[in-house]
Structures are given as C-alpha cells and as structure tokens.
Design an enzyme around this catalytic site. Sequence first.
Site, PDB file in Angstrom:
ATOM      1  N   GLY A   1       0.781  -1.236   0.000  1.00  0.00           N
ATOM      2  CA  GLY A   1       0.000   0.000   0.000  1.00  0.00           C
ATOM      3  C   GLY A   1       0.806   1.276   0.000  1.00  0.00           C
ATOM      4  O   GLY A   1       0.377   2.276   0.564  1.00  0.00           O
ATOM      5  N   SER A   2       1.973   1.272  -0.680  1.00  0.00           N
ATOM      6  CA  SER A   2       2.739   2.522  -0.686  1.00  0.00           C
ATOM      7  C   SER A   2       2.033   3.589  -1.532  1.00  0.00           C
ATOM      8  O   SER A   2       2.068   4.779  -1.196  1.00  0.00           O
ATOM      9  CB  SER A   2       4.175   2.295  -1.171  1.00  0.00           C
ATOM     10  OG  SER A   2       4.213   2.003  -2.539  1.00  0.00           O
ATOM     11  N   ASN A   3       1.362   3.171  -2.594  1.00  0.00           N
ATOM     12  CA  ASN A   3       0.576   4.154  -3.370  1.00  0.00           C
ATOM     13  C   ASN A   3      -0.589   4.674  -2.535  1.00  0.00           C
ATOM     14  O   ASN A   3      -0.895   5.867  -2.554  1.00  0.00           O
ATOM     15  CB  ASN A   3       0.063   3.535  -4.673  1.00  0.00           C
ATOM     16  CG  ASN A   3       1.102   3.609  -5.766  1.00  0.00           C
ATOM     17  OD1 ASN A   3       1.392   4.689  -6.279  1.00  0.00           O
ATOM     18  ND2 ASN A   3       1.694   2.480  -6.110  1.00  0.00           N
TER      19      ASN A   3
ATOM     20  N   ASN B   1      -6.771   2.916 -12.265  1.00  0.00           N
ATOM     21  CA  ASN B   1      -5.699   2.013 -11.844  1.00  0.00           C
ATOM     22  C   ASN B   1      -4.353   2.666 -12.125  1.00  0.00           C
ATOM     23  O   ASN B   1      -4.237   3.493 -13.030  1.00  0.00           O
ATOM     24  CB  ASN B   1      -5.803   0.705 -12.641  1.00  0.00           C
ATOM     25  CG  ASN B   1      -4.740  -0.305 -12.246  1.00  0.00           C
ATOM     26  OD1 ASN B   1      -4.473  -0.505 -11.067  1.00  0.00           O
ATOM     27  ND2 ASN B   1      -4.119  -0.943 -13.225  1.00  0.00           N
TER      28      ASN B   1
ATOM     29  N   HIS C   1      -0.419   1.527 -13.142  1.00  0.00           N
ATOM     30  CA  HIS C   1       0.329   0.375 -13.660  1.00  0.00           C
ATOM     31  C   HIS C   1       1.795   0.791 -13.839  1.00  0.00           C
ATOM     32  O   HIS C   1       2.074   1.869 -14.369  1.00  0.00           O
ATOM     33  CB  HIS C   1      -0.267  -0.060 -15.006  1.00  0.00           C
ATOM     34  CG  HIS C   1       0.450  -1.229 -15.588  1.00  0.00           C
ATOM     35  ND1 HIS C   1       0.259  -2.520 -15.122  1.00  0.00           N
ATOM     36  CD2 HIS C   1       1.383  -1.320 -16.568  1.00  0.00           C
ATOM     37  CE1 HIS C   1       1.037  -3.348 -15.798  1.00  0.00           C
ATOM     38  NE2 HIS C   1       1.736  -2.639 -16.681  1.00  0.00           N
TER      39      HIS C   1
ATOM     40  N   ASP D   1      -5.106  -4.010 -18.423  1.00  0.00           N
ATOM     41  CA  ASP D   1      -4.347  -2.746 -18.519  1.00  0.00           C
ATOM     42  C   ASP D   1      -4.585  -2.018 -19.842  1.00  0.00           C
ATOM     43  O   ASP D   1      -3.661  -1.430 -20.412  1.00  0.00           O
ATOM     44  CB  ASP D   1      -2.837  -3.018 -18.342  1.00  0.00           C
ATOM     45  CG  ASP D   1      -2.522  -3.761 -17.054  1.00  0.00           C
ATOM     46  OD1 ASP D   1      -3.159  -3.459 -16.031  1.00  0.00           O
ATOM     47  OD2 ASP D   1      -1.651  -4.647 -17.072  1.00  0.00           O
TER      48      ASP D   1
ATOM     49  N   GLU E   1       5.294   6.925  -9.318  1.00  0.00           N
ATOM     50  CA  GLU E   1       3.900   6.542  -9.042  1.00  0.00           C
ATOM     51  C   GLU E   1       3.334   7.382  -7.900  1.00  0.00           C
ATOM     52  O   GLU E   1       2.192   7.843  -7.958  1.00  0.00           O
ATOM     53  CB  GLU E   1       3.809   5.059  -8.662  1.00  0.00           C
ATOM     54  CG  GLU E   1       4.154   4.113  -9.789  1.00  0.00           C
ATOM     55  CD  GLU E   1       3.963   2.646  -9.402  1.00  0.00           C
ATOM     56  OE1 GLU E   1       3.033   2.334  -8.647  1.00  0.00           O
ATOM     57  OE2 GLU E   1       4.751   1.814  -9.866  1.00  0.00           O
TER      58      GLU E   1
HETATM   59  C1  GRF Z   1       2.609  -0.667  -7.847  1.00  0.00           C
HETATM   60  O1  GRF Z   1       3.808  -0.805  -8.568  1.00  0.00           O
HETATM   61  C2  GRF Z   1       1.461  -0.437  -8.780  1.00  0.00           C
HETATM   62  O2  GRF Z   1       1.821   0.248  -9.941  1.00  0.00           O
HETATM   63  C3  GRF Z   1       1.065  -1.839  -9.147  1.00  0.00           C
HETATM   64  O3  GRF Z   1       1.217  -2.582  -7.964  1.00  0.00           O
HETATM   65  C4  GRF Z   1       2.216  -1.962  -7.147  1.00  0.00           C
HETATM   66  C5  GRF Z   1       1.578  -1.713  -5.814  1.00  0.00           C
HETATM   67  O4  GRF Z   1       2.501  -1.224  -4.885  1.00  0.00           O
HETATM   68  N1  GRF Z   1      -0.282  -1.872  -9.682  1.00  0.00           N
HETATM   69  P1  GRF Z   1       1.992  -0.598  -3.516  1.00  0.00           P
HETATM   70  O5  GRF Z   1       1.166  -1.689  -2.816  1.00  0.00           O
HETATM   71  O6  GRF Z   1       1.184   0.603  -3.820  1.00  0.00           O
HETATM   72  O7  GRF Z   1       3.231  -0.294  -2.741  1.00  0.00           O
END
Ligand code: GRF
Length: 226
Positions: free
Chosen positions: A15-17, A107, A109, A145, A174
């Site tokens: 869940g870093s995003n 999403n 990617h 995608d 990201e």
């Molecule tokens: C990210 O690289 C995102 O692009 C892909 O899955 C990964 C998730 O990473 N869809 P995180 O869980 O957000 O760290």
Amino acid sequence: MQTRAQVVTLISGRGSNLSALLRQQEAYEIIAVISDKSEAYGLEAAKLAGVGLVEGYGRAGYSSKSEQKAAIYSKIRSLNPDLICLAGFMQVIEASFVEEFYGRLINIHPSLLPELSGLNTHQRALENRLKIHGCTVHFVDSGLDTGPIIAQASCPVLESDTEESLATRVLELEHRLYPWVLGALAGKEILIEVDKGSVGGKVRFSKVAIEEAGRFGFVLGSTYGH
Ligand code: GRF
C-alpha cells in the site's frame, strides 16, 4: 460548502501508493480502504491515517473467489463512491462491475502503457533493453491494462539499473503521479466523455490540468506508447 470527492481504494499488499494518496487528500477524501488480503500491510497504514472504513476480505472467509469478490463489490456499491482507485489490487475486475462503474474506476500500472501490460514490468523493461520506462494511470475497462490512458510519468533506464533500482525509481514516480491524477479528477480538471451504450470514451483535460502536468513533467494521454 462543496464536498470532496469520495474515494474507495482497493489494495492487496504494502500500500505505498495508498499512503501517497492518503497524504495528499485535499480535493478528495479516501472514505474506505478495502483489501482482498486480510494481512495486507496497507490496511494498517489506512487505520493509522484514520480512514473511516478499513476492511479485509480474505479468501479464507469465502467458499469461492467469486463470492469473495461479490462481497467486495457489494460493499463498494453500498458506499457509492465518486471514484474507485486500484492501488496494487491483484484481482481481475469482472466486466459487469467495470461497466457499472465505468469512468469512476482507475488504476496505476508500473509501465508506460501500452508497453508492458501485465506483471514483472521492470524485469521485462530491462530484458527488452528499453531506454525509457515509467508508470501510467488509466481508466479501467474489461481488458488487461487496456483502458483509456489518463497520464504517464517516465524516467530513463540506466545502464547500471537492476530490477530493484528501476522499481524504486518508478515507484517514486507513481507516488507523485497518482495523487495528482486523483486530485485532478476530483476537481473535474480531467473528465471522461463516456461513449453511450458501450465501455469506452475520450479523456478530456482542462487548461489547468495541462499546465500542471507540464510543470510536474507528466504526459497526458499516451505519448510514449505507439
Ligand atoms: C505498484 O507498482 C502499482 O503500480 C502496481 O502494484 C504496485 C503496488 O505497490 N499496480 P503498492 O502496494 O502501492 O506499494
């Protein structure tokens, strides 16, 4: 008072995003974080950030994968969010759900789509000797995608890059790109004109979005691809 766009985020892992999205809630509010893995670390991060609804729907609680996903879909329907963000959600979304939420489902990617859809993108970028790599935020359609591209951020692939070093650099991109796109969608600076009667549509950008994207080094739509 204008309310902020209500967002549900779906995750499967660290869940870093999600954390990046949580840090930049201004035009939007993450009202719920849902995972198909009960042990996903991102659920802890969401609780710490004070998200109102944080729920894991682990596979063990359901007799089939389709029941598990039906429970997740039903929760999302009950929340009726303005936007649904997939952030490392490792499940295929059924076409019927995509149709129901088309234009509200996005999403991120880790490649410059349409190059390198699917998994292991950093490894494949190195194997294919790509000179440039990056990430894409797109609307979700029923393909893998393939939905309309909203924005991309890129970086050069260095001679010295390993899969890990490249993954780290792309992940930093990201974390900048996704919150910006979500904010711009929430503020109606980015819109999709959905085609009537089918899943598809054209993405439109306001002058503000174009100016901001230029300033941040993002490309709107797909320029890097074919
Ligand atoms: C990210 O690289 C995102 O692009 C892909 O899955 C990964 C998730 O990473 N869809 P995180 O869980 O957000 O760290």
